[in-house]
Design an enzyme around this catalytic site. Structure first.
Site, PDB file in Angstrom:
ATOM      1  N   ASN A 139       0.855  -1.193   0.000  1.00  0.00           N
ATOM      2  CA  ASN A 139       0.000   0.000   0.000  1.00  0.00           C
ATOM      3  C   ASN A 139       0.890   1.242   0.000  1.00  0.00           C
ATOM      4  O   ASN A 139       1.941   1.268   0.633  1.00  0.00           O
ATOM      5  CB  ASN A 139      -0.901   0.028   1.243  1.00  0.00           C
ATOM      6  CG  ASN A 139      -1.932   1.147   1.157  1.00  0.00           C
ATOM      7  OD1 ASN A 139      -2.898   1.055   0.409  1.00  0.00           O
ATOM      8  ND2 ASN A 139      -1.715   2.222   1.898  1.00  0.00           N
ATOM      9  N   GLU A 200      -1.071   0.334  -5.620  1.00  0.00           N
ATOM     10  CA  GLU A 200      -0.950   1.676  -6.210  1.00  0.00           C
ATOM     11  C   GLU A 200       0.308   1.816  -7.079  1.00  0.00           C
ATOM     12  O   GLU A 200       0.322   2.594  -8.034  1.00  0.00           O
ATOM     13  CB  GLU A 200      -0.932   2.752  -5.116  1.00  0.00           C
ATOM     14  CG  GLU A 200      -2.306   3.046  -4.537  1.00  0.00           C
ATOM     15  CD  GLU A 200      -2.474   2.571  -3.107  1.00  0.00           C
ATOM     16  OE1 GLU A 200      -1.682   1.696  -2.684  1.00  0.00           O
ATOM     17  OE2 GLU A 200      -3.396   3.063  -2.432  1.00  0.00           O
ATOM     18  N   ASP A 246      -4.039  22.692   7.083  1.00  0.00           N
ATOM     19  CA  ASP A 246      -4.696  21.636   6.316  1.00  0.00           C
ATOM     20  C   ASP A 246      -5.161  22.128   4.940  1.00  0.00           C
ATOM     21  O   ASP A 246      -4.930  23.283   4.562  1.00  0.00           O
ATOM     22  CB  ASP A 246      -5.829  20.984   7.126  1.00  0.00           C
ATOM     23  CG  ASP A 246      -6.996  21.938   7.360  1.00  0.00           C
ATOM     24  OD1 ASP A 246      -7.095  22.943   6.627  1.00  0.00           O
ATOM     25  OD2 ASP A 246      -7.803  21.662   8.266  1.00  0.00           O
TER      26      ASP A 246
HETATM   27  C1  LIG Z   1      -0.454  15.946  -0.518  1.00  0.00           C
HETATM   28  C2  LIG Z   1      -1.240  14.953   0.242  1.00  0.00           C
HETATM   29  C3  LIG Z   1      -1.080  14.847   1.621  1.00  0.00           C
HETATM   30  C4  LIG Z   1      -1.774  13.887   2.337  1.00  0.00           C
HETATM   31  N1  LIG Z   1      -1.553  13.762   3.674  1.00  0.00           N
HETATM   32  C5  LIG Z   1      -2.108  12.730   4.355  1.00  0.00           C
HETATM   33  C6  LIG Z   1      -1.781  12.499   5.733  1.00  0.00           C
HETATM   34  O1  LIG Z   1      -1.038  13.236   6.341  1.00  0.00           O
HETATM   35  N2  LIG Z   1      -2.337  11.422   6.329  1.00  0.00           N
HETATM   36  C7  LIG Z   1      -3.172  10.566   5.679  1.00  0.00           C
HETATM   37  O2  LIG Z   1      -3.598   9.566   6.281  1.00  0.00           O
HETATM   38  N3  LIG Z   1      -3.538  10.781   4.394  1.00  0.00           N
HETATM   39  C8  LIG Z   1      -3.028  11.840   3.720  1.00  0.00           C
HETATM   40  N4  LIG Z   1      -3.345  12.057   2.398  1.00  0.00           N
HETATM   41  C9  LIG Z   1      -4.387  11.256   1.758  1.00  0.00           C
HETATM   42  C10 LIG Z   1      -3.905   9.931   1.259  1.00  0.00           C
HETATM   43  O3  LIG Z   1      -2.644   9.948   0.650  1.00  0.00           O
HETATM   44  C11 LIG Z   1      -4.886   9.422   0.211  1.00  0.00           C
HETATM   45  O4  LIG Z   1      -6.181   9.535   0.653  1.00  0.00           O
HETATM   46  C12 LIG Z   1      -4.618   8.010  -0.189  1.00  0.00           C
HETATM   47  O5  LIG Z   1      -5.320   7.819  -1.338  1.00  0.00           O
HETATM   48  C13 LIG Z   1      -5.076   6.950   0.775  1.00  0.00           C
HETATM   49  O6  LIG Z   1      -4.789   5.725   0.197  1.00  0.00           O
HETATM   50  P1  LIG Z   1      -5.177   4.348   0.866  1.00  0.00           P
HETATM   51  O7  LIG Z   1      -6.622   4.507   1.275  1.00  0.00           O
HETATM   52  O8  LIG Z   1      -4.970   3.341  -0.217  1.00  0.00           O
HETATM   53  O9  LIG Z   1      -4.266   4.140   2.002  1.00  0.00           O
HETATM   54  C14 LIG Z   1      -2.683  13.036   1.670  1.00  0.00           C
HETATM   55  C15 LIG Z   1      -2.853  13.150   0.300  1.00  0.00           C
HETATM   56  C16 LIG Z   1      -2.149  14.090  -0.410  1.00  0.00           C
HETATM   57  C17 LIG Z   1      -2.335  14.183  -1.888  1.00  0.00           C
END
Ligand SMILES: Cc1cc2nc3c(=O)[nH]c(=O)nc-3n(C[C@H](O)[C@H](O)[C@H](O)COP(=O)(O)O)c2cc1C
Length: 444
Positions: A139, A200, A246
């Site tokens: 992941n 991914e 945020d």
């Molecule tokens: C620039 C950026 C910063 C992010 N920061 C966080 C974070 O600090 N913590 C978090 O849990 N998700 C964060 N996200 C969201 C996750 O990366 C995103 O929702 C991801 O698709 C989750 O994937 P998963 O559900 O397969 O784990 C961020 C996304 C972006 C684009």
């Protein structure tokens, strides 16, 4: 496909903004990046670090298109195809990201920015965290990382995300690789939430070849072309994380979050550190753009979807416009329900016909003004699961936030308010009358 190949393309077009004056990552660099919002900026003289810093590589849709070698209008369909058909990446034996191996971990060598005075600390903002879930496998997810000391971070790990569910399954520590300075396909794929078990990195590889290499101390694979890789463990210890700016450009609160401890650093020669400014274009586009294909996929299941835009005014997260080719009186309402399925945090959506330019807010408003009647065309959903980022939602500690959702069917109404079906000719009457084209030269 790497960050460096993208930089070359931008430079060739004269769009790389290089700053050679000495700039301090502590409370200075963020201000410069902010002023240059929307531009790709390279700092090659960084106070306290031998690393270069790049920012803004994802701050415009044009940059994604340039990197993928496609037109901007093809972005949605290219991402949708990669999401539908991921391709397993090749594993290589040697990789640029391991050109230099640093066993003596010292995070103070990295140019980690402290953005504003009120931040909880210096923050890694473009770190892509790779883990292995015992059931679902690899992941990849962004997690902001607040530097605690020379070896440790407090990581914001949102509940329900891939990293969080894996962490809950393991008894001890969870191995991680944090990749910084990634290619655009890797960044896009890391921001997607495909169904559990979909890799991914295979989505990134379907966008552009993304070879992987094995980590040195962990049973994980990382993009061979990343600039910097931090190999470490998510421990069972916690620390205070925040405050931090945020997506909504406000302070996010302080929370107890897991501590990540770093065991080894590998990087390319002359590494380039990616700094993404929270709450600005790059952060917003990377959040919102990868949700457009998931909305498109859901809406396409119920009607003929033509295009989707997550709009900047909704912070690239809460608002979308969906364009459909309407073939049935209820297509607009069906598209609204499907759009909410395609992006769980979506709060307001407007559905329009194919004659409305979804990239022009005035045109979308025109459709609402001339085609929409609230008593017939409004879909209102109460007490729905909400984005935690919406300050107007109902937030209760330890529970999923709740919000009202609203969908506006601003397509040409096939029925009158009394429910009578309109003829095709009557429906045509809702379209803008066009003037003919002329060549002005003939008149001046
Ligand atoms: C620039 C950026 C910063 C992010 N920061 C966080 C974070 O600090 N913590 C978090 O849990 N998700 C964060 N996200 C969201 C996750 O990366 C995103 O929702 C991801 O698709 C989750 O994937 P998963 O559900 O397969 O784990 C961020 C996304 C972006 C684009």
């Amino acid at each position: 496909m790497s960050l460096r190949s993208f930089m070359e393309k931008v430079e060739k077009r004269g769009n790389l903004f290089t700053i050679s004056k000495l700039v301090d990552p502590y409370l200075e660099m963020a201000k410069v990046i902010n002023v240059l919002n929307g531009k790709v900026v390279l700092f090659d003289n960084v106070k306290g670090s031998s690393y270069w810093v790049i920012s803004g590589i994802c701050s415009k849709r044009d940059y994604f298109a340039l990197d993928l070698g496609i037109e901007r209008s093809e972005l949605l369909f290219t991402l949708a195809r990669a999401l539908e058909k991921p391709i397993e990446p090749e594993l290589v034996g040697e990789a640029p990201c391991q050109e230099v191996i640093e066993e003596e971990v010292d995070l103070s060598k990295l140019p980690i920015l402290k953005h504003v005075e009120g931040d909880g600390g210096p923050y890694v903002t473009a770190g892509v965290v790779i883990i292995k879930d015992p059931d679902y496998g690899r992941n990849m997810c962004f997690h902001r990382l607040m530097k605690l000391d020379s070896r440790r971070f407090a990581a914001r790990i949102v509940e329900g995300r891939g990293t969080h569910t894996a962490l809950r399954k393991v008894e001890g520590e969870l191995e991680v690789a944090i990749c910084i300075g990634n290619s655009i396909p890797v960044l896009l794929a890391a921001a997607m939430s495909p169904p559990k078990g979909v890799d991914e990195l295979a989505i990134a590889n379907a966008l552009r070849p993304t070879p992987l290499v094995k980590c040195i101390t962990k049973d994980l694979e990382v993009p061979a072309d990343s600039e910097i890789v931090l190999e470490g463990r998510i421990t069972k210890q916690k620390a205070k994380e925040g405050p931090f700016i945020d997506l909504m450009e406000k302070w996010d609160i302080i929370r107890e979050q897991p501590i990540i401890e770093i065991d080894l650093i590998t990087h390319r020669h002359n590494p380039i550190y990616h700094a993404l400014l929270p709450g600005r274009s790059e952060h917003k586009l990377l959040m919102g753009l990868p949700r457009e294909p998931t909305i498109y996929a859901e809406v396409s299941k119920v009607c003929d979807c033509k295009d989707v835009l997550i709009t900047p005014g909704g912070m690239n997260w809460l608002h979308a416009v969906v364009q459909i080719f309407k073939k049935h009186p209820d297509d607009g309402r069906r598209a609204i329900q499907a759009a909410f399925k395609g992006h769980a945090s979506l709060k307001h959506v407007v559905v329009v016909d194919e004659d409305v330019d979804i990239y022009n807010p005035l045109d979308v408003e025109w459709a609402i003004a001339t085609r929409f009647q609230a008593e017939r065309d409004l879909v209102l959903l109460k007490r729905q699961p909400s984005s935690s980022l919406d300050p107007s939602a109902l937030h209760v500690q330890g529970k999923k936030s709740l919000t009202s959702k609203m969908g506006l069917d601003a397509t040409i109404p096939w029925r009158t308010l009394e429910g009578k079906l309109r003829t095709e000719e009557e429906r045509e009457g809702f379209k803008k009358v066009k003037y003919g084209e002329v060549s002005l030269e003939e008149y001046l």
